[in-house]
Motif scaffolding. Structure first.
Motif, PDB file in Angstrom:
ATOM      1  N   ALA A  46      -9.055  -9.261  -9.715  1.00 35.78           N
ATOM      2  CA  ALA A  46      -9.349 -10.056 -10.555  1.00 35.78           C
ATOM      3  C   ALA A  46      -8.752  -9.810 -11.877  1.00 35.78           C
ATOM      4  O   ALA A  46      -9.634  -9.027 -12.915  1.00 35.78           O
ATOM      5  N   THR A  47      -7.363  -9.317 -12.205  1.00 34.28           N
ATOM      6  CA  THR A  47      -6.877  -8.636 -13.439  1.00 34.28           C
ATOM      7  C   THR A  47      -6.014  -9.886 -14.156  1.00 34.28           C
ATOM      8  O   THR A  47      -5.527 -10.882 -13.422  1.00 34.28           O
ATOM      9  N   ARG A  48      -5.819  -9.785 -15.193  1.00 34.24           N
ATOM     10  CA  ARG A  48      -5.213 -10.652 -15.983  1.00 34.24           C
ATOM     11  C   ARG A  48      -3.676 -10.728 -15.798  1.00 34.24           C
ATOM     12  O   ARG A  48      -2.913 -11.463 -16.022  1.00 34.24           O
ATOM     13  N   SER A  49      -3.247  -9.516 -15.551  1.00 38.39           N
ATOM     14  CA  SER A  49      -1.619  -9.328 -15.482  1.00 38.39           C
ATOM     15  C   SER A  49      -1.483  -7.933 -14.419  1.00 38.39           C
ATOM     16  O   SER A  49      -2.406  -7.370 -14.072  1.00 38.39           O
ATOM     17  N   ILE A  50      -0.307  -7.903 -14.232  1.00 32.24           N
ATOM     18  CA  ILE A  50       0.134  -6.780 -13.446  1.00 32.24           C
ATOM     19  C   ILE A  50       0.473  -5.613 -14.105  1.00 32.24           C
ATOM     20  O   ILE A  50       0.966  -6.007 -15.614  1.00 32.24           O
ATOM     21  N   GLY A  51       0.667  -4.505 -13.760  1.00 33.13           N
ATOM     22  CA  GLY A  51       1.188  -3.406 -14.601  1.00 33.13           C
ATOM     23  C   GLY A  51       2.530  -3.237 -14.749  1.00 33.13           C
ATOM     24  O   GLY A  51       3.312  -3.675 -13.763  1.00 33.13           O
ATOM     25  N   GLU A  52       3.121  -2.606 -15.824  1.00 33.55           N
ATOM     26  CA  GLU A  52       4.664  -2.425 -16.003  1.00 33.55           C
ATOM     27  C   GLU A  52       5.209  -1.549 -14.892  1.00 33.55           C
ATOM     28  O   GLU A  52       6.342  -2.063 -14.566  1.00 33.55           O
ATOM     29  N   GLU A  53       4.644  -0.423 -14.756  1.00 30.35           N
ATOM     30  CA  GLU A  53       5.217   0.316 -13.562  1.00 30.35           C
ATOM     31  C   GLU A  53       5.093  -0.335 -12.092  1.00 30.35           C
ATOM     32  O   GLU A  53       6.399  -0.306 -11.454  1.00 30.35           O
ATOM     33  N   PRO A  54       4.315  -0.966 -11.685  1.00 24.15           N
ATOM     34  CA  PRO A  54       4.324  -1.727 -10.436  1.00 24.15           C
ATOM     35  C   PRO A  54       5.206  -2.968 -10.495  1.00 24.15           C
ATOM     36  O   PRO A  54       5.987  -3.097  -9.763  1.00 24.15           O
ATOM     37  N   PHE A  55       5.351  -3.450 -11.568  1.00 25.02           N
ATOM     38  CA  PHE A  55       6.267  -4.555 -11.843  1.00 25.02           C
ATOM     39  C   PHE A  55       7.651  -4.223 -11.571  1.00 25.02           C
ATOM     40  O   PHE A  55       8.547  -4.894 -10.928  1.00 25.02           O
ATOM     41  N   ALA A  56       8.046  -2.962 -12.088  1.00 20.40           N
ATOM     42  CA  ALA A  56       9.291  -2.499 -11.889  1.00 20.40           C
ATOM     43  C   ALA A  56       9.619  -2.426 -10.131  1.00 20.40           C
ATOM     44  O   ALA A  56      10.821  -2.659  -9.740  1.00 20.40           O
ATOM     45  N   VAL A  57       8.546  -1.897  -9.569  1.00 20.23           N
ATOM     46  CA  VAL A  57       8.727  -1.503  -8.138  1.00 20.23           C
ATOM     47  C   VAL A  57       8.829  -2.939  -7.465  1.00 20.23           C
ATOM     48  O   VAL A  57       9.700  -3.232  -6.286  1.00 20.23           O
ATOM     49  N   MET A  58       8.004  -3.842  -7.732  1.00 16.73           N
ATOM     50  CA  MET A  58       7.778  -5.106  -7.085  1.00 16.73           C
ATOM     51  C   MET A  58       9.067  -5.997  -7.254  1.00 16.73           C
ATOM     52  O   MET A  58       9.589  -6.553  -6.220  1.00 16.73           O
ATOM     53  N   ARG A  59       9.800  -5.969  -8.238  1.00 18.78           N
ATOM     54  CA  ARG A  59      10.761  -6.752  -8.435  1.00 18.78           C
ATOM     55  C   ARG A  59      11.962  -6.203  -7.560  1.00 18.78           C
ATOM     56  O   ARG A  59      12.924  -6.988  -6.936  1.00 18.78           O
ATOM     57  N   GLU A  60      11.975  -5.003  -7.047  1.00 18.72           N
ATOM     58  CA  GLU A  60      12.821  -4.577  -6.205  1.00 18.72           C
ATOM     59  C   GLU A  60      12.479  -4.581  -4.653  1.00 18.72           C
ATOM     60  O   GLU A  60      13.210  -4.790  -3.666  1.00 18.72           O
ATOM     61  N   TYR A  61      10.965  -4.228  -4.467  1.00 16.90           N
ATOM     62  CA  TYR A  61      10.948  -4.243  -3.084  1.00 16.90           C
ATOM     63  C   TYR A  61      10.010  -5.278  -2.472  1.00 16.90           C
ATOM     64  O   TYR A  61       9.689  -5.152  -1.388  1.00 16.90           O
ATOM     65  N   VAL A  62       9.430  -6.027  -3.320  1.00 16.06           N
ATOM     66  CA  VAL A  62       8.657  -7.194  -2.705  1.00 16.06           C
ATOM     67  C   VAL A  62       9.168  -8.488  -2.493  1.00 16.06           C
ATOM     68  O   VAL A  62      10.009  -8.928  -3.435  1.00 16.06           O
ATOM     69  N   ASP A  63       9.038  -9.052  -1.211  1.00 18.62           N
ATOM     70  CA  ASP A  63      10.144  -9.971  -1.233  1.00 18.62           C
ATOM     71  C   ASP A  63       9.351 -11.581  -1.303  1.00 18.62           C
ATOM     72  O   ASP A  63      10.106 -12.613  -1.795  1.00 18.62           O
ATOM     73  N   GLU A  64       8.173 -11.553  -1.535  1.00 12.69           N
ATOM     74  CA  GLU A  64       7.388 -13.003  -1.738  1.00 12.69           C
ATOM     75  C   GLU A  64       5.845 -12.518  -2.305  1.00 12.69           C
ATOM     76  O   GLU A  64       5.211 -11.787  -1.775  1.00 12.69           O
ATOM     77  N   VAL A  65       5.498 -13.549  -3.365  1.00  8.72           N
ATOM     78  CA  VAL A  65       4.143 -13.505  -3.624  1.00  8.72           C
ATOM     79  C   VAL A  65       3.517 -14.698  -3.370  1.00  8.72           C
ATOM     80  O   VAL A  65       4.153 -15.806  -3.848  1.00  8.72           O
ATOM     81  N   VAL A  66       2.422 -15.087  -2.794  1.00  8.81           N
ATOM     82  CA  VAL A  66       1.494 -16.225  -2.515  1.00  8.81           C
ATOM     83  C   VAL A  66       0.273 -16.254  -2.986  1.00  8.81           C
ATOM     84  O   VAL A  66      -0.109 -14.895  -3.461  1.00  8.81           O
ATOM     85  N   THR A  67      -0.334 -17.158  -3.068  1.00 13.58           N
ATOM     86  CA  THR A  67      -1.758 -17.213  -3.521  1.00 13.58           C
ATOM     87  C   THR A  67      -2.620 -17.984  -2.553  1.00 13.58           C
ATOM     88  O   THR A  67      -2.306 -18.728  -1.901  1.00 13.58           O
ATOM     89  N   VAL A  68      -3.904 -17.622  -2.536  1.00 14.60           N
ATOM     90  CA  VAL A  68      -4.969 -18.232  -1.737  1.00 14.60           C
ATOM     91  C   VAL A  68      -6.272 -18.586  -2.678  1.00 14.60           C
ATOM     92  O   VAL A  68      -6.404 -17.892  -3.369  1.00 14.60           O
ATOM     93  N   ASP A  69      -6.736 -19.830  -2.223  1.00 14.97           N
ATOM     94  CA  ASP A  69      -8.045 -20.031  -3.037  1.00 14.97           C
ATOM     95  C   ASP A  69      -9.274 -19.358  -2.472  1.00 14.97           C
ATOM     96  O   ASP A  69      -9.264 -18.961  -1.466  1.00 14.97           O
ATOM     97  N   ASP A  70     -10.454 -19.741  -3.236  1.00 18.42           N
ATOM     98  CA  ASP A  70     -11.773 -19.052  -2.998  1.00 18.42           C
ATOM     99  C   ASP A  70     -12.286 -19.552  -1.585  1.00 18.42           C
ATOM    100  O   ASP A  70     -12.862 -18.857  -0.927  1.00 18.42           O
ATOM    101  N   ARG A  71     -11.886 -21.016  -1.244  1.00 17.11           N
ATOM    102  CA  ARG A  71     -12.369 -21.378   0.166  1.00 17.11           C
ATOM    103  C   ARG A  71     -11.901 -20.628   1.157  1.00 17.11           C
ATOM    104  O   ARG A  71     -12.251 -20.403   2.295  1.00 17.11           O
ATOM    105  N   GLU A  72     -10.396 -20.603   0.954  1.00 13.42           N
ATOM    106  CA  GLU A  72      -9.756 -19.782   1.911  1.00 13.42           C
ATOM    107  C   GLU A  72     -10.062 -18.165   2.135  1.00 13.42           C
ATOM    108  O   GLU A  72     -10.224 -17.746   3.276  1.00 13.42           O
TER     109      GLU A  72
END
Length: 403
Positions: A232-258
């Motif tokens: 439960a963070t308000r934002s992602i970090g700058e260092e991870p963001f740089a890596v995620m832009r290159e290496y992460v293919d997709e980001v999805v969400t799930v709700d509390d019921r799931e």
């Protein structure tokens, strides 16, 4: 940007402090999804979560002067315990600032590992502001929960284990809070294996990563609201963001019921206890939040098991509601003898077990010649629950389903 070499070097430092956790195929979840589902059981990690990996690597790389002064961090719980134990093992003093509403079990565990704990702020970000103040005032080294290359490389050792144990991996599903774990894991698996997809998962009530990646810049949300307190963070970090832009293919969400459903299924079917953040990767797989093929080899990272027992019962109840195994309803009755017995007979014939009963004929919302009956029932499944409501309504009762 961290490299595979950084992560492999981190593994040497982490070895002996963090455990190598199991990776097991789940027949249950494979049958439920049609995919070949494996679970990375990081909830069995020392301190109950992956955070010990990054904290150990960060503290191990401190110069002597910084080790002597001590470290400080902010955390909702898992990183707190990781820093506390890593510091204790390294002989370094640690101060941990935790939100006032952090789970009691995590606060006690952090103190038990030898750290000095301060409870400040309503969430991670407010606690972090206090920790940075202590950093400046006392000359401490701040050990960030995710926005630090050494921490990210330490978390990436989990990815090396996945690559070693599941070389036929097609998709790895990883929770995202600040992004430290997924960035390390993504580099590890993609540099070690061919044609691997990395899917990140956030709780719907704390979803900043997808918006940030779409916008091409970090986007901070105003607040967080989820049972997955570990991410439960308000934002992602700058260092991870740089890596995620290159290496992460997709980001999805799930709700509390799931999330609650996945946690409950893990507990019942796999005899495995995780916290909310530890259930999101499986929740995304079960809810088909991302597309996958039949027989696709998927590894879901169960990143933590430190759930507060006061919250566990509530989360399980939510999960049972999703499964149709728990039904709470109200029935309007005429205030006359035999009505309660009549309703009870209908419920009994339907084969439901009564968990709790509340009979009220004094509420302002109830007519003078009427009563309100609230029932909590244990049911077999959603179809069974619906049939009970139908039988009550067929007998002339007005029914409201509360959960």
């Amino acid at each position: 940007m961290i490299s595979l070499a950084d992560i492999e070097a981190a593994r040497e430092r982490v070895d002996g402090v963090a455990r190598r956790t199991p990776l097991e195929r789940s027949r249950t979840f494979s049958e439920m999804t049609g995919a070949d589902v494996h679970l990375k059981l990081e909830n069995f990690q020392r301190t109950g979560a992956f955070k010990i990996r990054g904290a150990t690597n960060r503290i191990a790389t401190l110069p002597a002067e910084a080790r002597e002064a001590g470290v400080v961090t902010a955390s909702a719980g898992n990183h707190a315990q990781g820093v506390a134990l890593a510091a204790e093992r390294a002989g370094v003093d640690a101060t941990v600032v935790m939100p006032k509403f952090a789970p009691v079990s995590k606060v006690k565990a952090t103190r038990g590992y030898g750290a000095s704990v301060r409870l400040e702020g309503v969430d991670y970000d407010e606690a972090q502001a206090v920790a940075h103040q202590l950093e400046r005032e006392q000359g401490l080294t701040y050990v960030h929960a995710f926005d630090d290359p050494a921490v990210m490389a330490g978390q990436g050792t989990l990815g090396l284990e996945i690559a070693d144990d599941c070389p036929d991996l097609d998709t790895v599903v990883v929770p995202i809070g600040g992004g430290g774990l997924i960035s390390g894991v993504a580099v590890a698996v993609k540099e070690r294996l061919d044609d691997v997809r990395v899917v990140g998962v956030q709780a719907e009530g704390a979803a900043s990563a997808a918006a940030s990646l779409s916008a091409g810049e970090i986007r901070e949300i105003k607040g967080v609201d989820t049972i997955a307190d570990g991410i439960a963070t308000r934002s992602i970090g700058e260092e991870p963001f740089a890596v995620m832009r290159e290496y992460v293919d997709e980001v999805v969400t799930v709700d509390d019921r799931e999330i609650a459903l996945a946690l409950t299924l893990l507990l019942e079917r796999s005899k495995t206890l995780v916290e909310g953040a530890g259930a999101v990767a499986l929740a995304a797989t079960l809810s088909e939040a991302f597309d996958y093929e039949d027989d696709e080899t998927i590894v879901a990272a169960l990143c933590g098991g430190n759930i507060d027992l006061n919250r566990l019962g509530t989360v399980i109840r939510r999960g049972l509601v999703q499964m149709g195994r728990y039904l709470k309803l109200t029935v309007d009755l005429k205030d006359r003898p035999g009505e309660l017995e009549r309703v009870s007979s209908i419920v009994a014939r339907a084969g439901a077990n009564v968990y709790a009963v509340h009979h009220d004929r004094t509420s302002r919302d109830v007519a003078v010649n009427a009563a309100e009956l609230e029932l909590e029932l244990e049911t077999d499944d959603a179809e069974h629950a619906a049939s009970i409501v139908e039988e009550l309504e067929a007998d002339g009762y007005e029914v409201e389903v509360l959960s």
